[in-house]
Each structure stands twice: as C-alpha cells, then as structure tokens.
Design a protein around this motif. Structure first.
Motif, PDB file in Angstrom:
ATOM      1  N   LYS A 186      -2.119   4.987  -2.762  1.00 58.76           N
ATOM      2  CA  LYS A 186      -1.168   4.594  -1.699  1.00 58.76           C
ATOM      3  C   LYS A 186      -1.722   3.376  -1.219  1.00 58.76           C
ATOM      4  O   LYS A 186      -0.594   2.255  -1.254  1.00 58.76           O
ATOM      5  CB  LYS A 186      -1.242   5.741  -0.710  1.00 58.76           C
ATOM      6  CG  LYS A 186      -0.060   5.107   0.229  1.00 58.76           C
ATOM      7  CD  LYS A 186      -0.246   6.437   1.596  1.00 58.76           C
ATOM      8  CE  LYS A 186       0.772   5.853   2.688  1.00 58.76           C
ATOM      9  NZ  LYS A 186       0.728   7.067   3.695  1.00 58.76           N
ATOM     10  N   LEU A 224      -1.283   0.381  -3.773  1.00 57.80           N
ATOM     11  CA  LEU A 224       0.257   0.131  -4.165  1.00 57.80           C
ATOM     12  C   LEU A 224       0.574  -0.984  -3.196  1.00 57.80           C
ATOM     13  O   LEU A 224       1.028  -2.092  -3.464  1.00 57.80           O
ATOM     14  CB  LEU A 224       1.002   1.111  -3.765  1.00 57.80           C
ATOM     15  CG  LEU A 224       1.604   2.039  -4.798  1.00 57.80           C
ATOM     16  CD1 LEU A 224       2.345   3.109  -4.775  1.00 57.80           C
ATOM     17  CD2 LEU A 224       2.427   0.992  -5.975  1.00 57.80           C
ATOM     18  N   ALA A 245       1.091  -5.030  -4.295  1.00 58.75           N
ATOM     19  CA  ALA A 245       2.218  -5.662  -4.121  1.00 58.75           C
ATOM     20  C   ALA A 245       2.034  -6.987  -3.185  1.00 58.75           C
ATOM     21  O   ALA A 245       2.607  -7.984  -3.457  1.00 58.75           O
ATOM     22  CB  ALA A 245       3.292  -4.833  -3.113  1.00 58.75           C
ATOM     23  N   THR A 293       9.439  -4.036  -4.655  1.00 56.19           N
ATOM     24  CA  THR A 293       9.493  -3.083  -3.753  1.00 56.19           C
ATOM     25  C   THR A 293      10.910  -2.420  -4.201  1.00 56.19           C
ATOM     26  O   THR A 293      11.791  -3.131  -4.269  1.00 56.19           O
ATOM     27  CB  THR A 293       9.480  -3.164  -2.370  1.00 56.19           C
ATOM     28  OG1 THR A 293      10.469  -4.059  -2.000  1.00 56.19           O
ATOM     29  CG2 THR A 293       7.975  -3.823  -1.841  1.00 56.19           C
ATOM     30  N   ALA A 347      -1.354   0.445  -9.664  1.00 58.03           N
ATOM     31  CA  ALA A 347      -0.558   0.463  -8.565  1.00 58.03           C
ATOM     32  C   ALA A 347       0.716  -0.044  -8.945  1.00 58.03           C
ATOM     33  O   ALA A 347       1.816   0.298  -8.554  1.00 58.03           O
ATOM     34  CB  ALA A 347      -1.365  -0.247  -7.466  1.00 58.03           C
ATOM     35  N   ASN A 359       4.365   1.302  -9.057  1.00 60.67           N
ATOM     36  CA  ASN A 359       5.425   0.912  -8.242  1.00 60.67           C
ATOM     37  C   ASN A 359       6.643   0.474  -9.007  1.00 60.67           C
ATOM     38  O   ASN A 359       7.717   0.734  -8.463  1.00 60.67           O
ATOM     39  CB  ASN A 359       4.954  -0.330  -7.510  1.00 60.67           C
ATOM     40  CG  ASN A 359       5.561  -1.217  -6.327  1.00 60.67           C
ATOM     41  OD1 ASN A 359       6.214  -0.307  -5.382  1.00 60.67           O
ATOM     42  ND2 ASN A 359       5.926  -2.320  -6.230  1.00 60.67           N
ATOM     43  N   GLN A 388       7.173   9.471  -7.098  1.00 60.07           N
ATOM     44  CA  GLN A 388       7.135   9.339  -5.727  1.00 60.07           C
ATOM     45  C   GLN A 388       5.732  10.044  -5.318  1.00 60.07           C
ATOM     46  O   GLN A 388       4.947   9.649  -4.327  1.00 60.07           O
ATOM     47  CB  GLN A 388       8.247   9.872  -5.064  1.00 60.07           C
ATOM     48  CG  GLN A 388       9.542   8.919  -4.918  1.00 60.07           C
ATOM     49  CD  GLN A 388      10.823   9.674  -4.763  1.00 60.07           C
ATOM     50  OE1 GLN A 388      10.900  10.889  -4.605  1.00 60.07           O
ATOM     51  NE2 GLN A 388      11.612   8.887  -4.028  1.00 60.07           N
ATOM     52  N   SER A 407       2.719   7.845  -5.847  1.00 55.95           N
ATOM     53  CA  SER A 407       2.723   6.749  -5.099  1.00 55.95           C
ATOM     54  C   SER A 407       2.323   7.365  -3.602  1.00 55.95           C
ATOM     55  O   SER A 407       1.946   6.298  -2.598  1.00 55.95           O
ATOM     56  CB  SER A 407       4.194   5.831  -4.857  1.00 55.95           C
ATOM     57  OG  SER A 407       4.984   6.579  -4.166  1.00 55.95           O
ATOM     58  N   ALA A 414       5.572   3.494  -1.205  1.00 54.36           N
ATOM     59  CA  ALA A 414       6.563   2.669  -1.288  1.00 54.36           C
ATOM     60  C   ALA A 414       7.793   2.542  -0.008  1.00 54.36           C
ATOM     61  O   ALA A 414       8.368   1.744   0.475  1.00 54.36           O
ATOM     62  CB  ALA A 414       7.541   2.772  -2.656  1.00 54.36           C
ATOM     63  N   MET A 464       6.474   0.392   2.907  1.00 54.86           N
ATOM     64  CA  MET A 464       6.460  -1.068   2.459  1.00 54.86           C
ATOM     65  C   MET A 464       7.429  -1.639   3.268  1.00 54.86           C
ATOM     66  O   MET A 464       8.463  -1.164   3.393  1.00 54.86           O
ATOM     67  CB  MET A 464       6.405  -1.357   1.119  1.00 54.86           C
ATOM     68  CG  MET A 464       5.199  -1.100   0.409  1.00 54.86           C
ATOM     69  SD  MET A 464       5.054  -1.939  -1.074  1.00 54.86           S
ATOM     70  CE  MET A 464       4.418  -0.431  -2.076  1.00 54.86           C
TER      71      MET A 464
END
Length: 176
Positions: free
Chosen positions: A4, A7, A11, A21, A118, A122, A166, A169, A173, A176
């Motif tokens: 998490k 990620l 990004a 994203t 990551a 994503n 999901q 992650s 996400a 974000m």
C-alpha cells in the motif's frame, strides 16, 4: 515496505499519478457496442496483462504479486484463445497481437519503475477496472451475439482479477 505504501510512493516518485491512477483514467463512459471497437481493445488489454505479468515473473519480489502474475498469464492466455475461437465462429478476422498506444505506455511505465511491484499492481488495478467496464458494456449491448456472449462469460473472471488486485493494493488506489 508494504504494498500500500509502496503503491503511493511509486506513483509519486515516478510522476505518473496523473496517468496511472484508476481515477485519472476512468473506465470508458461511452458504451462499447461494436466489435470494431471491442475486439482491438480487448485484444490489447489481454496482451498487456500477459506481457506485464511475464515481466512481473522476472522482476516482482513479493510472492503474492508473482502468484497473481502467474494467474494473469494463465487466465488471459485462455481468454485470448477463447476470443479468437469466438471471432472465427462469428466470421470476424482475428487481429494480430498488438498493444495499443495506451497499453504500450503502461507497459513502459511498469518496466521502468524503480518499485516494480507497486507499479505492476497499480497498472493491473487500472487495467482491470477498464476491462470490467469494457466487457460489461459489450456483453449487454454488443453488435455480435457470439462476441457479446464471450464478453459475458469472461466478465466474472475479470471481476475476480479486479477483486484480487484490489486486495493486493490494500486499497491504496482508493486513497490516492
């Protein structure tokens, strides 16, 4: 570093938060109803899943990410074969394997990521959100019945992939 946090950090560090994203590249809003749009988009999506997952088998460090990549290769190779058979039955030419520009960019971004796991997770999250939207749209209003049936039959697997990624992650996400 857990996935998490990785990620979010990936990004931001890669400067791709705007293009990678899930919210920045929302699923298509227009309904996809024609095979001429569905087929190349679905074929590119499948190829992206396979190629990025092959890369993940070589570069991913997290065993769960590697397991997910193996599942993606297996399931998306099967989907590719099933779609080709459906196209042949419907009398539609099977397109040669090719990534569209969007999927080429996504693959290049994942490939160049310093935190590969990551970036891969994503990209998978975004790709599966888009695939679920594409297959949902075409399965309900596609112009070629055999292809719409294929989309409907494939949709539960894509949704399962989305749910799985999901969980990988950790919901990062969404934050974000």
């Amino acid at each position: 570093m857990n996935i998490k946090i990785a990620l979010v950090a990936s990004a931001l560090a890669l400067g791709v938060a705007g293009c990678m994203t899930p919210t920045a590249s929302a699923p298509p809003t227009a309904a996809v109803t024609t095979a001429s749009v569905f087929v190349p988009t679905a074929a590119s999506s499948n190829l992206f899943e396979i190629e990025s997952s092959r890369l993940a088998l070589r570069r991913a460090r997290d065993p769960e990410v590697r397991r997910f990549a193996r599942q993606m290769i297996r399931d998306h190779n099967l989907a590719t074969r099933r779609m080709a058979a459906t196209l042949r039955t419907a009398g539609i030419p099977v397109p040669p394997p090719a990534l569209n520009a969007k999927h080429q960019q996504m693959l290049a971004t994942v490939e160049g990521a310093s935190d590969f796991d990551a970036a891969y997770v994503n990209a998978q999250l975004m790709a599966h959100q888009e695939a679920v939207a594409l297959f949902t749209s075409y399965s309900s209003s596609g112009d070629v019945p055999q292809l719409a049936s294929f989309a409907a039959q494939t949709l539960p697997t894509l949704q399962m992939h989305l749910d799985h990624v999901q969980s990988l992650s950790g919901g990062a996400a969404a934050a974000m």
